[in-house]
Design an enzyme around this catalytic site. Structure first.
Site, PDB file in Angstrom:
ATOM      1  N   THR A  40       0.856  -1.190   0.000  1.00 31.08           N
ATOM      2  CA  THR A  40       0.000   0.000   0.000  1.00 31.08           C
ATOM      3  C   THR A  40       0.895   1.244   0.000  1.00 31.08           C
ATOM      4  O   THR A  40       1.936   1.275   0.647  1.00 31.08           O
ATOM      5  CB  THR A  40      -0.936   0.024   1.223  1.00 31.08           C
ATOM      6  OG1 THR A  40      -0.163   0.135   2.430  1.00 31.08           O
ATOM      7  CG2 THR A  40      -1.782  -1.237   1.287  1.00 31.08           C
ATOM      8  N   TYR A 192      -1.705  10.612  15.892  1.00 28.33           N
ATOM      9  CA  TYR A 192      -0.760   9.819  15.107  1.00 28.33           C
ATOM     10  C   TYR A 192      -0.085   8.753  15.977  1.00 28.33           C
ATOM     11  O   TYR A 192       0.027   7.584  15.570  1.00 28.33           O
ATOM     12  CB  TYR A 192       0.290  10.736  14.486  1.00 28.33           C
ATOM     13  CG  TYR A 192       1.317  10.016  13.645  1.00 28.33           C
ATOM     14  CD1 TYR A 192       0.989   9.542  12.379  1.00 28.33           C
ATOM     15  CD2 TYR A 192       2.605   9.796  14.111  1.00 28.33           C
ATOM     16  CE1 TYR A 192       1.920   8.874  11.598  1.00 28.33           C
ATOM     17  CE2 TYR A 192       3.544   9.135  13.343  1.00 28.33           C
ATOM     18  CZ  TYR A 192       3.195   8.674  12.086  1.00 28.33           C
ATOM     19  OH  TYR A 192       4.118   8.001  11.325  1.00 28.33           O
TER      20      TYR A 192
END
Length: 308
Positions: A40, A192
């Site tokens: 990906t 994050y």
């Protein structure tokens, strides 16, 4: 005397920076002929460098990303650098659950093998939302890859021995998961960090669930890399970060080495579910090794992505 002092100081600073940016190279030259690799975000940065390295080893490489133009350009570059024409692109938007499901349906129809899945794509610290109303970091970095991996897990088992490599970051240690608010999206950096911690728990639980079924899983911290993640921010921030990255971060080729190592090395199988950096196993903080939390996150993720 002043000139000599300046020269010595500059040399010392240069050597310190060089030491800080040192990284190991993957020296394993194992061939991957007949193997299929899915990456990906393989159109740029670490993903693209990984794609080149695995294509050189003879693998069929599929890069999955949402930008068609960038992907086509990346495919041409990967083919040219690796001298391997068996490199293709498939469209995938990890911020959209429907796109992930459609991608997996298409992949399973077209591809009979999947030997290595590399969950590389990621979103930095941004205050944004996915199409399914998940915070962008948690939705893409964890939930998107969670759904993708689960929908392709059958093909991974059929292609055993196979591997799932998920990129994380050592800043996981600055946060813990809050199961009352997994979709936390208030302070970008902390969001994050939580998504990267989720990557680690996901890897551990995946390894536990597939133990003895021919699928192994690894979490990789590639180091701090000179990638294009700053494109999500203002021009001023990008300029500032370019200076910092030039001084302290490593090139994408170096950042990809541990990913490549986990993809090809036979020694990593002794650390199924492990956390790797600099081409070797690394130690996690105790709270990041809690099997109860890993299982709880897996079950919560199943509900969030509506995985039957």
């Amino acid at each position: 005397m002043y000139i000599l002092y300046t020269v010595i100081t500059s040399l010392v600073c240069f050597l310190i920076l060089k030491w800080m940016k040192r990284r190991r190279y993957c020296t394993d030259v194992k061939r991957l002929d007949g193997k299929t690799v899915l990456i990906t975000g393989g159109n740029s940065g670490i993903g693209k460098e990984t794609a080149v390295a695995l294509a050189i080893r003879g693998a069929r490489v599929i890069i999955a990303c949402r930008d068609v133009d960038k992907a086509q350009k990346a495919v041409r570059e990967i083919k040219a650098r690796s001298h391997n024409v068996n490199v293709v692109y498939m469209e995938l938007d990890l911020a959209n659950m429907r796109s992930i499901r459609e991608f997996c349906t298409s992949f399973l129809q077209k591809e009979k093998r999947l030997n290595i899945l590399i969950n590389n794509a990621g979103i930095p610290s941004v205050l944004d939302w996915t199409d399914d109303n998940f915070s962008m970091c948690f939705g893409v970095n964890h939930l998107g890859h969670f759904l993708l991996t689960n929908l392709l897990l059958g093909r991974l088992k059929e292609s055993a021995p196979s591997r799932v490599i998920t990129l994380t970051c050592d800043n996981y240690k600055y946060q813990k998961l809050d199961f009352q608010d997994l979709n936390y999206n208030l302070l970008p950096f902390f969001t994050y960090c939580r998504s990267k911690l989720a990557n680690i728990y996901f890897t551990q639980e995946l390894a536990r669930m597939t133990d003895g079924k021919g699928v192994t899983a690894y979490a990789v911290h590639p180091g701090y890399v000179q990638s294009n993640w700053t494109c999500h921010f203002s021009i001023l921030f990008r300029i500032l970060m370019q200076v910092i990255m030039f001084m302290f971060f490593v090139p994408c080729e170096l950042g990809a080495q541990t990913v490549i190592y986990c993809a090809v090395s036979d020694t990593v199988t002794d650390n199924n579910g492990g956390y790797f950096t600099d081409c070797r196993p690394a130690t996690l903080r105790p709270f990041a090794k809690d099997p109860g939390v890993a299982k709880k996150l897996w079950e919560a993720s199943e509900r969030l992505v509506r995985l039957a």
